[in-house]
Design an enzyme around this catalytic site. Structure first.
Site, mmCIF file in Angstrom:
data_model
loop_
_atom_site.group_PDB
_atom_site.id
_atom_site.type_symbol
_atom_site.label_atom_id
_atom_site.label_comp_id
_atom_site.label_asym_id
_atom_site.label_seq_id
_atom_site.Cartn_x
_atom_site.Cartn_y
_atom_site.Cartn_z
ATOM 1 N N GLU A 89 -1.864 120.775 -25.427
ATOM 2 C CA GLU A 89 -0.794 120.912 -24.400
ATOM 3 C C GLU A 89 -1.289 121.814 -23.272
ATOM 4 O OE1 GLU A 89 2.809 119.805 -24.727
ATOM 5 O OE2 GLU A 89 2.068 118.477 -26.295
HETATM 6 C C1 LIG Z 1 -6.012 117.747 -32.165
HETATM 7 C C2 LIG Z 1 -5.724 117.436 -30.719
HETATM 8 C C3 LIG Z 1 -4.601 116.713 -30.383
HETATM 9 C C4 LIG Z 1 -4.350 116.388 -29.040
HETATM 10 N N1 LIG Z 1 -3.277 115.594 -28.720
HETATM 11 C C5 LIG Z 1 -3.163 115.127 -27.447
HETATM 12 C C6 LIG Z 1 -2.175 114.125 -27.137
HETATM 13 O O1 LIG Z 1 -1.386 113.703 -27.983
HETATM 14 N N2 LIG Z 1 -2.136 113.640 -25.868
HETATM 15 C C7 LIG Z 1 -2.992 114.052 -24.890
HETATM 16 O O2 LIG Z 1 -2.886 113.556 -23.770
HETATM 17 N N3 LIG Z 1 -3.921 115.014 -25.162
HETATM 18 C C8 LIG Z 1 -4.038 115.542 -26.421
HETATM 19 N N4 LIG Z 1 -5.014 116.475 -26.707
HETATM 20 C C9 LIG Z 1 -5.926 116.894 -25.643
HETATM 21 C C10 LIG Z 1 -5.811 118.354 -25.248
HETATM 22 O O3 LIG Z 1 -4.651 118.571 -24.493
HETATM 23 C C11 LIG Z 1 -7.116 118.730 -24.503
HETATM 24 O O4 LIG Z 1 -8.141 118.807 -25.485
HETATM 25 C C12 LIG Z 1 -6.993 120.020 -23.736
HETATM 26 O O5 LIG Z 1 -6.128 119.879 -22.647
HETATM 27 C C13 LIG Z 1 -8.347 120.531 -23.238
HETATM 28 O O6 LIG Z 1 -9.088 119.532 -22.609
HETATM 29 P P1 LIG Z 1 -10.636 119.322 -23.038
HETATM 30 O O7 LIG Z 1 -10.671 119.227 -24.505
HETATM 31 O O8 LIG Z 1 -11.182 118.219 -22.220
HETATM 32 O O9 LIG Z 1 -11.343 120.692 -22.645
HETATM 33 P P2 LIG Z 1 -11.947 121.122 -21.170
HETATM 34 O O10 LIG Z 1 -10.946 120.777 -20.146
HETATM 35 O O11 LIG Z 1 -13.298 120.454 -21.103
HETATM 36 O O12 LIG Z 1 -12.078 122.643 -21.364
HETATM 37 C C14 LIG Z 1 -13.197 123.291 -21.976
HETATM 38 C C15 LIG Z 1 -13.035 124.802 -21.779
HETATM 39 O O13 LIG Z 1 -13.061 125.106 -20.364
HETATM 40 C C16 LIG Z 1 -11.921 125.845 -20.019
HETATM 41 N N5 LIG Z 1 -11.502 125.531 -18.651
HETATM 42 C C17 LIG Z 1 -11.406 124.302 -18.073
HETATM 43 N N6 LIG Z 1 -10.991 124.413 -16.809
HETATM 44 C C18 LIG Z 1 -10.798 125.743 -16.582
HETATM 45 C C19 LIG Z 1 -10.357 126.519 -15.456
HETATM 46 N N7 LIG Z 1 -9.989 125.935 -14.303
HETATM 47 N N8 LIG Z 1 -10.308 127.859 -15.586
HETATM 48 C C20 LIG Z 1 -10.654 128.475 -16.747
HETATM 49 N N9 LIG Z 1 -11.071 127.792 -17.846
HETATM 50 C C21 LIG Z 1 -11.119 126.458 -17.761
HETATM 51 C C22 LIG Z 1 -10.857 125.429 -21.033
HETATM 52 O O14 LIG Z 1 -9.808 126.384 -21.119
HETATM 53 C C23 LIG Z 1 -11.688 125.329 -22.300
HETATM 54 O O15 LIG Z 1 -11.854 126.610 -22.862
HETATM 55 C C24 LIG Z 1 -5.236 116.847 -28.029
HETATM 56 C C25 LIG Z 1 -6.379 117.599 -28.391
HETATM 57 C C26 LIG Z 1 -6.628 117.873 -29.714
HETATM 58 C C27 LIG Z 1 -7.892 118.640 -30.061
#
Ligand SMILES: Cc1cc2nc3c(=O)[nH]c(=O)nc-3n(C[C@H](O)[C@H](O)[C@H](O)COP(=O)(O)OP(=O)(O)OC[C@H]3O[C@@H](n4cnc5c(N)ncnc54)[C@H](O)[C@@H]3O)c2cc1C
Length: 260
Positions: free
Chosen positions: A245
């Site tokens: 989220e």
């Molecule tokens: C078990 C699970 C269930 C999920 N369920 C859903 C679902 O039902 N529907 C859905 O749509 N999504 C879902 N997600 C997705 C989830 O919301 C994303 O994994 C999350 O938003 C982070 O995106 P990412 O994994 O691509 O990480 P990234 O965006 O690649 O982030 C990697 C790191 O960089 C940091 N970062 C990125 N940008 C910035 C910034 N501007 N400033 C500071 N730090 C930053 C992040 O905080 C993180 O620490 C789920 C994820 C998991 C693991």
């Protein structure tokens, strides 16, 4: 059930950078793309899918659609092998020329991203509640354990160092609970400061849950580190509440943009 399909392999925190495309074809839209990390994918009958309808407008060119599990061209990836919340299936959703009636668009064209963000204001409160439940479970278990476990001839609960840890855990948990209740009330009323409160409750409660569950493992010593006791699972389950989220870094961005 409905699943929420916003994230993609290359669009997580920057959700507006999504590539899933919807192209109009008469009274239909044709969807192509990959949604990643979708909770309950393959189980849910319905999917709220965000897709780009106008690539020139970035977030204002994204629209929301209802896709059904049985629509031709919808398929699912293998279940992700996760650290925790193993009872909650997470899979990719593949959209391969999925042709759906135009009536399946939610709201007006180009309003999908705004709808997605507004949805998160409410659902983040539920993640805060999830975090509190996990943390409360860990605190309850640790509280019982320290009364039973004896070292140096007395229950470890008699040591002030242990008491102080439990006091901190309970204090932080109660603060998280009160903030979550405040955010939940704002969610019910759709108050103008809900965006800040939803992000704050999710961020604070999940950080507290991570701390409290880690401390619960600590209080059980070596036993806490094994699967014979429930607290290691709670620690693993707490971790996801800091990530999904919107990560807690993203929550801090949202809060900073919406300071009360
Ligand atoms: C078990 C699970 C269930 C999920 N369920 C859903 C679902 O039902 N529907 C859905 O749509 N999504 C879902 N997600 C997705 C989830 O919301 C994303 O994994 C999350 O938003 C982070 O995106 P990412 O994994 O691509 O990480 P990234 O965006 O690649 O982030 C990697 C790191 O960089 C940091 N970062 C990125 N940008 C910035 C910034 N501007 N400033 C500071 N730090 C930053 C992040 O905080 C993180 O620490 C789920 C994820 C998991 C693991």
């Amino acid at each position: 059930m409905f699943s929420y399909a916003l994230s993609e392999p290359d669009a997580g925190s920057d959700a507006a950078g999504m590539k899933t495309r919807a192209v109009r074809d008469g009274d239909f839209w044709v969807l192509n793309g990959v949604k990643r990390w979708i909770t309950n994918a393959g189980v849910s009958e319905y999917y709220t899918v965000m897709a780009v309808t106008d690539p020139d407008k970035r977030s204002k060119g994204i629209s929301a659609f209802v896709v059904e599990k049985g629509d031709e061209g919808v398929s699912f990836g293998a279940p992700e092998k996760k650290l925790g919340i193993k009872g909650s299936p997470t899979r990719e959703v593949y959209l391969d020329n999925v042709r759906i009636p135009a009536s399946r668009m939610i709201g007006a064209e180009g309003t999908g991203f705004a709808t997605a963000m507004k949805t998160l204001d409410h659902t983040r409160v539920t993640i805060a509640a999830q975090a509190i439940g996990i943390a409360q479970g860990a605190l309850d278990y640790a509280k019982g354990y320290v009364k039973e476990r004896k070292q140096f001839g007395k229950p470890i609960a008699d040591f002030q160092g242990v008491q102080f840890m439990l006091a901190d855990m309970a204090m932080k948990l109660e603060a998280a609970r009160q903030l979550t209740y405040a955010a939940a009330a704002k969610s019910e009323r759709v108050d103008s400061d809900l965006t800040f409160f939803g992000a704050a409750a999710k961020c604070f409660a999940s950080d507290v849950a991570m701390e409290v569950t880690t401390d619960a493992v600590q209080l059980l010593g070596g036993y806490g580190y094994t699967r014979d006791y429930p607290v290691e699972r709670m620690m693993r389950d707490a971790k996801i509440t800091q990530i999904y989220e919107g990560t807690n870094q993203v929550q801090r961005i949202v809060m900073a943009r919406n300071l009360p």
